[in-house]
Design an enzyme around this catalytic site. Structure first.
Site, mmCIF file in Angstrom:
data_model
loop_
_atom_site.group_PDB
_atom_site.id
_atom_site.type_symbol
_atom_site.label_atom_id
_atom_site.label_comp_id
_atom_site.label_asym_id
_atom_site.label_seq_id
_atom_site.Cartn_x
_atom_site.Cartn_y
_atom_site.Cartn_z
ATOM 1 C CE LYS A 25 -19.814 -20.635 53.028
ATOM 2 N NZ LYS A 25 -19.494 -21.937 53.616
ATOM 3 C CE1 TYR B 274 -17.249 -25.438 51.127
ATOM 4 C CE2 TYR B 274 -17.849 -25.522 53.443
ATOM 5 C CZ TYR B 274 -17.333 -24.831 52.367
ATOM 6 O OH TYR B 274 -16.912 -23.541 52.542
ATOM 7 C CG ASP C 87 -19.215 -21.491 57.000
ATOM 8 O OD1 ASP C 87 -19.842 -20.434 56.829
ATOM 9 O OD2 ASP C 87 -18.645 -22.104 56.079
ATOM 10 C CG HIS D 212 -20.003 -21.077 47.869
ATOM 11 N ND1 HIS D 212 -20.104 -22.378 48.286
ATOM 12 C CD2 HIS D 212 -18.778 -20.658 48.258
ATOM 13 C CE1 HIS D 212 -18.977 -22.731 48.904
ATOM 14 N NE2 HIS D 212 -18.162 -21.700 48.898
#
Length: 281
Positions: A84, A55, A50, A117
């Site tokens: 996401k 990120y 994930d 998200h």
């Protein structure tokens, strides 16, 4: 049915299988660190990874996936990969473009699951239309949301053609979100836990320690087991090989109903992440 093995899956309402336990890579640095973490997880039998565009590590995750698949002798079909769309990309065209960018960075043809998200007011419905389009065109296997409360889900589903398959939220013994969990169950939406270990803040909890001693397990293992017995998919984040091995050793014991209740009673509606009703990013 509670999972008996690391690669056991549950079935989303559209028939897609998703592993009960996965690896989260939030705050894992782009480059060798994330490549190694993903590769090591796959070698140890993890089949769900994930990530998210925010990120900033999708390139490394993709490399880790390729190296891990090669070393484990598995194919892309054996893995479940989630990413996401970030808040600044929420919109119809921009969400489709964000999906394509994520897939390109990961070096994959498609994602297994794509999530909105955060529920940014006035923006998530357009983004959801984009996810529905991607899904209908077969470009993603499942679509869902993250950090959505009941009222966000109700609002989204008023206009949606397809309801979310997954809602990924902060979930741990201090934040059990029972009403949300019930709502999702009623509507066939699978709940998934991020930050299941509350970023380590629960590791010295006396109730959890007592139960851990009984089963000769760690507190982390007790919490992850509690997730699964509640029917919640869990994606603990770690870069350490011994933690990955520890986190997957949760299939050889079961908590009693009384123990489940004792853990439930630790709830204080306490968050380590932002509140989905009051965030400004």
């Amino acid at each position: 049915m509670v999972a008996k093995h690391l690669q056991d899956t549950t079935t989303l309402y559209n028939g897609v299988n998703i592993p009960w336990l996965g690896l989260g890579v939030f705050k894992v640095e782009e480059g060798p660190e994330v490549v190694q973490a993903v590769k090591t997880a796959i070698q140890h039998g993890y089949r769900s990874i994930d990530t998210a565009s925010i990120y900033g590590n999708e390139v490394g995750v993709g490399q880790g996936i390729r190296e891990g698949m090669k070393e484990a002798g598995i194919s892309r079909e054996d893995l479940f990969v989630t990413s996401k769309v970030w808040n600044s990309d929420l919109g119809y065209e921009s969400t489709i473009a964000a999906y394509e960018e994520s897939v390109n960075k990961l070096g994959l043809d498609a994602l297994d699951l794509y999530l909105i998200h955060w529920p940014v007011a006035g923006k998530y419905k357009e983004a959801w239309r984009a996810l529905e389009k991607l899904y209908k065109e077969g470009r993603v296997k499942a679509i869902g949301v993250s950090n959505f409360q009941i009222h966000h889900l109700q609002d989204l589903m008023q206009d949606a053609e397809i309801k979310p398959m997954v809602n990924q939220v902060e979930y741990h013994p201090r934040l059990t979100q029972k009403e949300l969990h019930s709502f999702c169950r009623e509507h066939g939406i699978q709940l998934q836990a991020w930050s299941p270990l509350m970023q380590g803040l629960l590791l010295d909890n006396e109730v959890l320690q007592e139960i851990a001693i009984k089963y000769n397990k760690s507190v982390a293992q007790i919490i992850l087991r509690w997730d699964l017995q509640h029917g919640v998919i869990t994606i603990p984040k770690t870069t350490k090989e011994h933690r990955m091995v520890e986190n997957e050793s949760i299939f050889d014991f079961s908590l009693t109903e009384e123990e489940m209740e004792r853990i439930d009673n630790l709830n204080k509606n306490e968050r380590v992440g932002p509140d989905p009703d009051h965030f400004d990013f």
